[in-house]
Design a protein around this motif. Sequence first.
Motif, PDB file in Angstrom:
ATOM      1  N   PHE A  11       0.849  -1.093  -0.037  1.00  0.00           N
ATOM      2  CA  PHE A  11       0.110   0.064  -0.041  1.00  0.00           C
ATOM      3  C   PHE A  11       0.963   1.189   0.045  1.00  0.00           C
ATOM      4  CE2 PHE A  11      -1.747   3.569   2.300  1.00  0.00           C
ATOM      5  CZ  PHE A  11      -2.578   3.879   1.567  1.00  0.00           C
ATOM      6  N   ASN A  12       1.854   1.104   0.759  1.00  0.00           N
ATOM      7  CA  ASN A  12       2.763   2.529   0.977  1.00  0.00           C
ATOM      8  C   ASN A  12       3.474   2.723  -0.306  1.00  0.00           C
ATOM      9  OD1 ASN A  12       1.977   3.419   3.651  1.00  0.00           O
ATOM     10  ND2 ASN A  12       3.472   1.789   4.622  1.00  0.00           N
ATOM     11  N   LEU A  13       3.869   1.620  -0.921  1.00  0.00           N
ATOM     12  CA  LEU A  13       4.713   1.682  -2.342  1.00  0.00           C
ATOM     13  C   LEU A  13       3.663   2.332  -3.404  1.00  0.00           C
ATOM     14  CD1 LEU A  13       6.924  -1.515  -2.409  1.00  0.00           C
ATOM     15  CD2 LEU A  13       7.616   1.045  -2.178  1.00  0.00           C
ATOM     16  N   MET A  14       2.493   1.652  -3.160  1.00  0.00           N
ATOM     17  CA  MET A  14       1.351   2.248  -4.118  1.00  0.00           C
ATOM     18  C   MET A  14       1.172   3.744  -3.957  1.00  0.00           C
ATOM     19  SD  MET A  14      -0.406   1.282  -6.916  1.00  0.00           S
ATOM     20  CE  MET A  14      -0.993  -0.495  -6.614  1.00  0.00           C
ATOM     21  N   ALA A  17       3.815   5.724  -5.409  1.00  0.00           N
ATOM     22  CA  ALA A  17       3.592   5.639  -6.888  1.00  0.00           C
ATOM     23  C   ALA A  17       2.767   7.013  -7.229  1.00  0.00           C
ATOM     24  CB  ALA A  17       3.303   4.701  -7.466  1.00  0.00           C
ATOM     25  N   VAL A  18       1.682   6.991  -6.575  1.00  0.00           N
ATOM     26  CA  VAL A  18       0.794   8.105  -6.857  1.00  0.00           C
ATOM     27  C   VAL A  18       1.285   9.564  -6.594  1.00  0.00           C
ATOM     28  CG1 VAL A  18      -1.697   9.112  -6.084  1.00  0.00           C
ATOM     29  CG2 VAL A  18      -1.319   6.581  -6.247  1.00  0.00           C
ATOM     30  N   VAL A  20       4.348  10.146  -7.064  1.00  0.00           N
ATOM     31  CA  VAL A  20       5.282  10.246  -8.383  1.00  0.00           C
ATOM     32  C   VAL A  20       4.545  10.778  -9.499  1.00  0.00           C
ATOM     33  CG1 VAL A  20       6.780   8.878  -9.807  1.00  0.00           C
ATOM     34  CG2 VAL A  20       7.099   8.692  -7.544  1.00  0.00           C
ATOM     35  N   VAL A  21       3.349  10.143  -9.906  1.00  0.00           N
ATOM     36  CA  VAL A  21       2.356  10.360 -10.843  1.00  0.00           C
ATOM     37  C   VAL A  21       2.031  11.733 -10.600  1.00  0.00           C
ATOM     38  CG1 VAL A  21       0.309  10.028 -12.162  1.00  0.00           C
ATOM     39  CG2 VAL A  21       1.590   8.029 -11.269  1.00  0.00           C
ATOM     40  N   LEU A  22       1.533  12.270  -9.787  1.00  0.00           N
ATOM     41  CA  LEU A  22       1.088  13.571  -9.492  1.00  0.00           C
ATOM     42  C   LEU A  22       2.274  14.726  -9.713  1.00  0.00           C
ATOM     43  CD1 LEU A  22      -1.137  13.166  -6.285  1.00  0.00           C
ATOM     44  CD2 LEU A  22      -1.809  13.679  -8.653  1.00  0.00           C
ATOM     45  N   LEU A  23       3.515  14.481  -9.301  1.00  0.00           N
ATOM     46  CA  LEU A  23       4.649  15.332  -9.259  1.00  0.00           C
ATOM     47  C   LEU A  23       4.937  15.299 -10.781  1.00  0.00           C
ATOM     48  CD1 LEU A  23       6.569  14.372  -6.056  1.00  0.00           C
ATOM     49  CD2 LEU A  23       5.720  16.691  -6.765  1.00  0.00           C
ATOM     50  N   SER A  24       5.021  13.814 -11.461  1.00  0.00           N
ATOM     51  CA  SER A  24       5.241  13.979 -12.886  1.00  0.00           C
ATOM     52  C   SER A  24       4.275  14.980 -13.763  1.00  0.00           C
ATOM     53  CB  SER A  24       5.063  12.670 -13.469  1.00  0.00           C
ATOM     54  OG  SER A  24       6.021  11.828 -12.838  1.00  0.00           O
ATOM     55  N   TYR A  25       3.174  14.996 -13.246  1.00  0.00           N
ATOM     56  CA  TYR A  25       2.326  15.827 -14.048  1.00  0.00           C
ATOM     57  C   TYR A  25       2.583  17.237 -13.885  1.00  0.00           C
ATOM     58  CZ  TYR A  25      -1.956  17.806 -16.324  1.00  0.00           C
ATOM     59  OH  TYR A  25      -2.361  18.594 -17.233  1.00  0.00           O
ATOM     60  N   ALA A  26       2.793  17.764 -12.478  1.00  0.00           N
ATOM     61  CA  ALA A  26       3.257  18.960 -12.070  1.00  0.00           C
ATOM     62  C   ALA A  26       4.239  19.573 -13.183  1.00  0.00           C
ATOM     63  CB  ALA A  26       3.264  18.967 -10.834  1.00  0.00           C
ATOM     64  N   ALA A 144      -6.696  22.749  -5.986  1.00  0.00           N
ATOM     65  CA  ALA A 144      -7.955  22.234  -5.511  1.00  0.00           C
ATOM     66  C   ALA A 144      -7.644  20.753  -5.542  1.00  0.00           C
ATOM     67  CB  ALA A 144      -9.215  22.579  -5.867  1.00  0.00           C
ATOM     68  N   TRP A 145      -7.392  20.098  -6.710  1.00  0.00           N
ATOM     69  CA  TRP A 145      -7.042  18.612  -7.184  1.00  0.00           C
ATOM     70  C   TRP A 145      -5.922  18.339  -6.139  1.00  0.00           C
ATOM     71  CZ3 TRP A 145     -10.199  15.628  -8.651  1.00  0.00           C
ATOM     72  CH2 TRP A 145     -11.325  15.832  -9.689  1.00  0.00           C
ATOM     73  N   VAL A 146      -4.920  19.190  -6.209  1.00  0.00           N
ATOM     74  CA  VAL A 146      -3.449  18.425  -5.097  1.00  0.00           C
ATOM     75  C   VAL A 146      -4.117  18.689  -3.605  1.00  0.00           C
ATOM     76  CG1 VAL A 146      -1.441  19.257  -4.369  1.00  0.00           C
ATOM     77  CG2 VAL A 146      -1.882  19.600  -6.745  1.00  0.00           C
ATOM     78  N   GLY A 147      -5.081  19.541  -3.240  1.00  0.00           N
ATOM     79  CA  GLY A 147      -5.477  19.439  -1.961  1.00  0.00           C
ATOM     80  C   GLY A 147      -6.439  18.042  -1.760  1.00  0.00           C
ATOM     81  N   ILE A 148      -7.159  17.617  -2.702  1.00  0.00           N
ATOM     82  CA  ILE A 148      -8.187  16.589  -2.599  1.00  0.00           C
ATOM     83  C   ILE A 148      -7.086  15.349  -2.310  1.00  0.00           C
ATOM     84  CG2 ILE A 148      -9.493  15.090  -4.016  1.00  0.00           C
ATOM     85  CD1 ILE A 148     -10.842  17.594  -5.104  1.00  0.00           C
ATOM     86  N   PHE A 149      -6.018  15.219  -3.406  1.00  0.00           N
ATOM     87  CA  PHE A 149      -5.094  14.292  -3.339  1.00  0.00           C
ATOM     88  C   PHE A 149      -4.288  14.016  -2.028  1.00  0.00           C
ATOM     89  CE2 PHE A 149      -5.666  13.633  -7.740  1.00  0.00           C
ATOM     90  CZ  PHE A 149      -5.843  12.373  -7.762  1.00  0.00           C
ATOM     91  N   PHE A 150      -4.130  15.412  -1.421  1.00  0.00           N
ATOM     92  CA  PHE A 150      -3.220  15.241   0.072  1.00  0.00           C
ATOM     93  C   PHE A 150      -4.203  14.583   1.217  1.00  0.00           C
ATOM     94  CE2 PHE A 150      -0.131  18.797  -1.171  1.00  0.00           C
ATOM     95  CZ  PHE A 150       1.214  18.133  -0.843  1.00  0.00           C
ATOM     96  N   LEU A 151      -5.316  15.061   0.903  1.00  0.00           N
ATOM     97  CA  LEU A 151      -6.566  14.740   1.814  1.00  0.00           C
ATOM     98  C   LEU A 151      -6.712  13.072   1.779  1.00  0.00           C
ATOM     99  CD1 LEU A 151      -9.157  17.469   2.045  1.00  0.00           C
ATOM    100  CD2 LEU A 151      -7.204  16.841   3.811  1.00  0.00           C
TER     101      LEU A 151
END
Length: 169
Positions: A11-14, A17-18, A20-26, A144-151
């Motif tokens: 779970f922690n690795l997954m 990875a999420v 990493v995907v978010l940072l890659s899109y940024a 807003a999307w980044v905040g949602i992903f943080f939560l």
Amino acid sequence: MSDRLLEVRPFNLMAAAVCVVLLSYAYYSQFVLGLEPCPLCIFQRIAMIALLLVFLVAAALGGGPLRSRIMAGLLGATAVSGAGISAWHIRQQHLPGDEWAACGADLGYMIEVFSFWETLQMAFTGTGDCAEVDWAFLGLSMPAWVGIFFLLLGSAGVWANWRAARPPF
């Protein structure tokens, strides 16, 4: 070793990875789409990198009730910090134009010229750049999307790691 302790590592690795995907899109948005990040965007990236690192450490350390609880606490604190930065950014975007703070220099310049605390204060008092909405999806801006992903990531990380620390019933 408890099955919960073994299943929290993937779970922690997954979750890492999420991140990493978010940072890659940024970075894709910056270097390919040409969207320049404001100082608050940079701080959100730093918070996401911190969350990524905590997830990686949690995956690497694994096991042990005390370690799992410490990791849950660190994940929660990091995610709440990132969500707070996102919330401040969203607030800046919803202020009327006459209430925006004056446009400032970019983050690199501020770090070179001002002290860390002055740069931090200027970034959080906002700039005109931070109030602009250059990108939106389903009516929500990128902060807003980044905040949602943080939560979401923070809640799931706290739940999974805290649950792993409990003895099985």
